[in-house]
Design an enzyme around this catalytic site. Structure first.
Site, mmCIF file in Angstrom:
data_model
loop_
_atom_site.group_PDB
_atom_site.id
_atom_site.type_symbol
_atom_site.label_atom_id
_atom_site.label_comp_id
_atom_site.label_asym_id
_atom_site.label_seq_id
_atom_site.Cartn_x
_atom_site.Cartn_y
_atom_site.Cartn_z
ATOM 1 N N HIS A 88 0.727 -1.690 -0.121
ATOM 2 C CA HIS A 88 -0.061 -0.041 0.143
ATOM 3 C C HIS A 88 0.553 1.389 0.291
ATOM 4 C CE1 HIS A 88 -2.890 -2.614 0.432
ATOM 5 N NE2 HIS A 88 -3.621 -1.972 0.970
ATOM 6 N N ARG A 288 -18.849 48.222 4.155
ATOM 7 C CA ARG A 288 -19.999 48.399 4.410
ATOM 8 C C ARG A 288 -20.568 46.683 5.424
ATOM 9 N NH1 ARG A 288 -25.764 48.831 1.790
ATOM 10 N NH2 ARG A 288 -24.314 49.731 0.528
#
Length: 519
Positions: A88, A288
Site C-alpha cells: 500500500h 460595509r
C-alpha cells in the site's frame, strides 16, 4: 529542532488548543495517559484469541478489500500485515510537511490508544518514539481517495515502524533503518491486524485539514485588521458596525466580527475628520458588509473546528475491537466524508476571505470610489503605483475560485468496485494549503495598499490599534512614493500575515479581536 515541553495526551480528549501546541514548529515530547493502557492490552488480547480460532475475521485471517473472502493460513498472519504495508506504500508527489507528519503520528497513536483497534502497546509506543526523537516518515502527498482510510500515505507513515521506507532525521532524508539505529529505536514485528489498523483511518486527511484550519485562524485575524485599515484609508463609515444591526439578524459570527471592527476603529482621527459634510451615503459592500461576510466565514470555520476535533479523537479503522463484550465488528469509520465536507466548507470560506479582500484593494486603487490618488501614487502616469499589485491579487483570488470547487462531490470506485464510494478528503484538505498561501498574499497586498492610502491622509492618525498594525507593516516595507518593485515587500508582509504577527501585534489591547480566535 529544539524540544520545549512535554505534553500528556488523553486518547479521545484532545482539544484544539492542545492540537495547536502540537502543530508548532517546536518539537514537543508526547506521552500517553497511563490509564489507556489496560484497554489497549485487552483489545490486543482479543485479536490474539481470534487468530487461534477458525472463524473468518476480516483483515486478521482474511485478505483485504475485494480479497476478503480469501482465507490466510495461521502461519502467514504476521507476514500478511507486513505485505499490507509494503503493497500500500505507493504514494506519489512531494513529501508532506514535517509538521503535518508529526501531527499524523500523534493522531494515529492517540486513535490506536483508545483501545478499539487490537494493536499491542509496542506499536503505539513506537509511533510516539518516532515523534519524540524527531524521526519523521517521508509521506508522498498524493495517492489517497479518503476511504478505506488514507491507505497509501498511512502505509508510508508506518513502514518505518518495521525498519523500512524513508524518513527525515536531523535534517537529512535517509532510509528508515539507518535513522532508527541512530535514534535508538528498535523496529517492531507486526502481529495480526496491526498493519491493517495502522493504514486504516482518517489521520492524514484530518491532520492536513487541522493544519490548514489553524493557519486560517491566523489569516482571519489579519484580514479583519486589514479590512478595518482599508475602511479608514478610504474614509469609510463605521456606522454599519452598529451592534443593533447585527443583533436583529442574530448570526453569531457576524455579531462577533462587528464587535471587532468597532473596537479596531476606536480613536481614529481619520474617522472623526469626516463625520460631518461627507456627501457619501453608503460605502461599497466590500467595506460595509465586512461583518456579514467575515462573520459567515467565521461560522464556517467554527463548524469545521467541531468536525475536525471530533475526528482527531475518533477511532477510524476497521474492524473495530470491543474488548468489553468480546466482539470484533466490521464497519466503515474509515470513510472520511466528515473531513471532506468540513474541508470543502473551509475552502469556500478561505476563497471568500480572499475575494472580499481583493475587492477592497480594487476599491482603494479606484480614485472614483476611494477618493485617493489614482493607483495610490502621487504622480500617476509617470508612476503606475499599485496598478499591477492589484492585478496580482486578482489573479490569486481567481485561482482560489477554481480550487474551492468541492472535492467531496467527486468519487471514483476502487478495489474492483468493493470500495465504490470514496470521500476525496485527502485532496480536499491538501488543497487548502495552496488556497491559504494565495489568500495570505492577497491580505498582504491589502495591508500594503491600505498603509499607502493612509500616507495621503497624514498628519491624521488612524485608530491606535490600527497604527500598531501600520508600524509593523512599515517595519518591513516603507511607503512607495516613486515606483519600485514591491515583490519583496509583498513577501515580507505575507510572512507577517502567515505567522500571525499582524493579529498578535494588537490583540492584547483589542479583546474583541482575540475573541475571534478558534483556539
Amino acid at each position: 529542532m529544539s524540544v520545549t515541553e512535554k505534553e500528556i495526551i488523553v486518547p479521545g480528549r484532545l482539544t484544539l488548543a492542545q492540537l495547536q501546541r502540537l502543530c508548532g514548529t517546536e518539537r514537543v515530547i508526547v506521552e500517553l495517559d497511563p490509564a489507556c493502557r489496560a484497554v489497549v492490552r485487552a483489545s490486543a488480547d482479543l485479536v490474539r484469541k481470534a487468530t487461534e480460532g477458525d472463524a473468518p475475521v476480516y483483515g486478521v485471517n482474511t485478505g483485504f478489500g475485494k480479497l476478503a473472502t480469501t482465507r490466510i493460513a495461521r502461519d502467514d498472519l504476521a507476514v500478511l500485515q507486513l505485505k499490507l504495508l509494503r503493497s500500500h506504500a505507493v504514494g506519489v508527489g512531494e513529501p508532506m510537511a514535517e509538521t503535518v507528519v508529526r501531527l499524523i503520528l500523534l493522531l494515529k497513536a492517540a486513535s490506536l490508544a483508545r483501545g478499539f483497534s487490537g494493536v499491542r502497546e509496542d506499536v503505539i509506543d513506537t509511533l510516539l518514539a518516532l515523534h519524540n526523537k524527531g524521526v519523521t516518515p517521508v509521506i508522498p502527498c498524493q495517492g489517497s481517495v479518503g476511504a478505506s482510510g488514507d491507505l497509501a500515505p498511512l502505509a508510508h507513515l508506518c513502514l518505518p515502524l518495521v525498519g523500512e521506507g524513508e524518513v527525515f532525521y536531523q535534517g537529512q532524508r535517509m532510509p528508515a533503518a539507518h535513522a532508527l539505529e541512530r535514534a535508538g529505536i528498535h523496529p517492531i514485528q507486526l502481529s495480526a491486524k496491526e498493519g491493517l489498523a495502522l493504514i486504516n483511518g482518517t489521520q492524514v486527511s484530518t491532520a492536513l485539514a487541522l493544519d490548514a484550519l489553524l493557519a486560517t485562524d491566523r489569516l482571519f485575524e489579519a484580514t479583519v485588521v486589514s479590512g478595518a485599515l482599508t475602511l479608514d484609508a478610504a474614509r469609510g463609515s463605521d456606522g454599519p458596525f452598529d451592534p443593533r444591526i447585527h443583533a436583529v439578524r442574530g448570526q453569531p459570527g457576524q455579531i462577533a466580527c462587528a464587535a471587532a471592527y468597532r473596537a479596531l476603529m476606536v480613536g481614529s482621527e481619520i474617522r472623526r475628520s469626516h463625520l460631518e459634510n461627507d456627501d457619501r451615503v453608503q460605502d461599497p459592500y466590500s467595506l460595509r458588509c465586512q461583518p456579514q461576510v467575515m462573520g459567515a466565514c467565521l461560522d464556517q470555520m467554527r463548524y469545521t473546528t467541531q468536525v475536525l476535533v471530533r475526528e482527531a479523537n475518533a477511532v477510524t479503522d476497521n474492524p473495530l475491537v470491543f474488548a468489553a463484550d468480546g466482539h470484533m465488528v466490521s464497519g466503515g469509520n474509515f470513510h472520511a466524508e466528515p473531513v471532506a465536507l468540513a474541508a470543502d466548507a473551509l475552502a469556500v470560506a478561505i476563497a471568500e476571505i480572499g475575494a472580499i479582500t481583493e475587492r477592497r484593494i480594487a476599491m482603494l486603487v479606484d480614485t472614483a470610489v476611494s477618493r485617493l490618488p489614482p493607483f495610490l501614487t502621487p504622480e500617476p502616469g509617470l508612476n503606475s503605483g499599485f496598478m499591477i499589485v492589484h492585478v496580482t491579487a486578482a489573479a490569486l483570488a481567481s485561482e482560489n475560485k477554481s480550487l474551492a470547487h468541492p472535492a467531496s462531490v467527486d468519487s471514483l470506485p476502487t478495489s474492483a468496485n468493493q470500495e465504490d464510494h470514496v470521500s476525496m478528503a485527502t485532496f480536499a484538505a491538501r488543497r487548502l494549503g495552496a488556497m491559504l498561501k494565495n489568500t495570505a498574499h492577497i491580505v498582504a497586498i491589502e495591508l500594503l495598499a491600505a498603509a499607502q492610502g493612509i500616507e495621503f491622509l497624514r498628519p491624521l492618525k488612524s485608530a491606535p490599534a490600527l497604527e500598531g498594525a501600520l508600524r509593523l507593516v512599515r517595519s518591513v516595507s516603507p511607503a512607495m512614493m516613486q515606483d519600485r518593485s514591491l515583490a519583496r515587500d509583498i513577501e515580507a508582509v505575507h510572512h507577517l500575515v502567515a505567522a500571525g504577527d499582524i493579529g498578535r501585534a494588537i490583540e492584547a489591547e483589542i479583546p474583541e479581536l482575540q475573541a475571534l480566535r478558534l483556539a
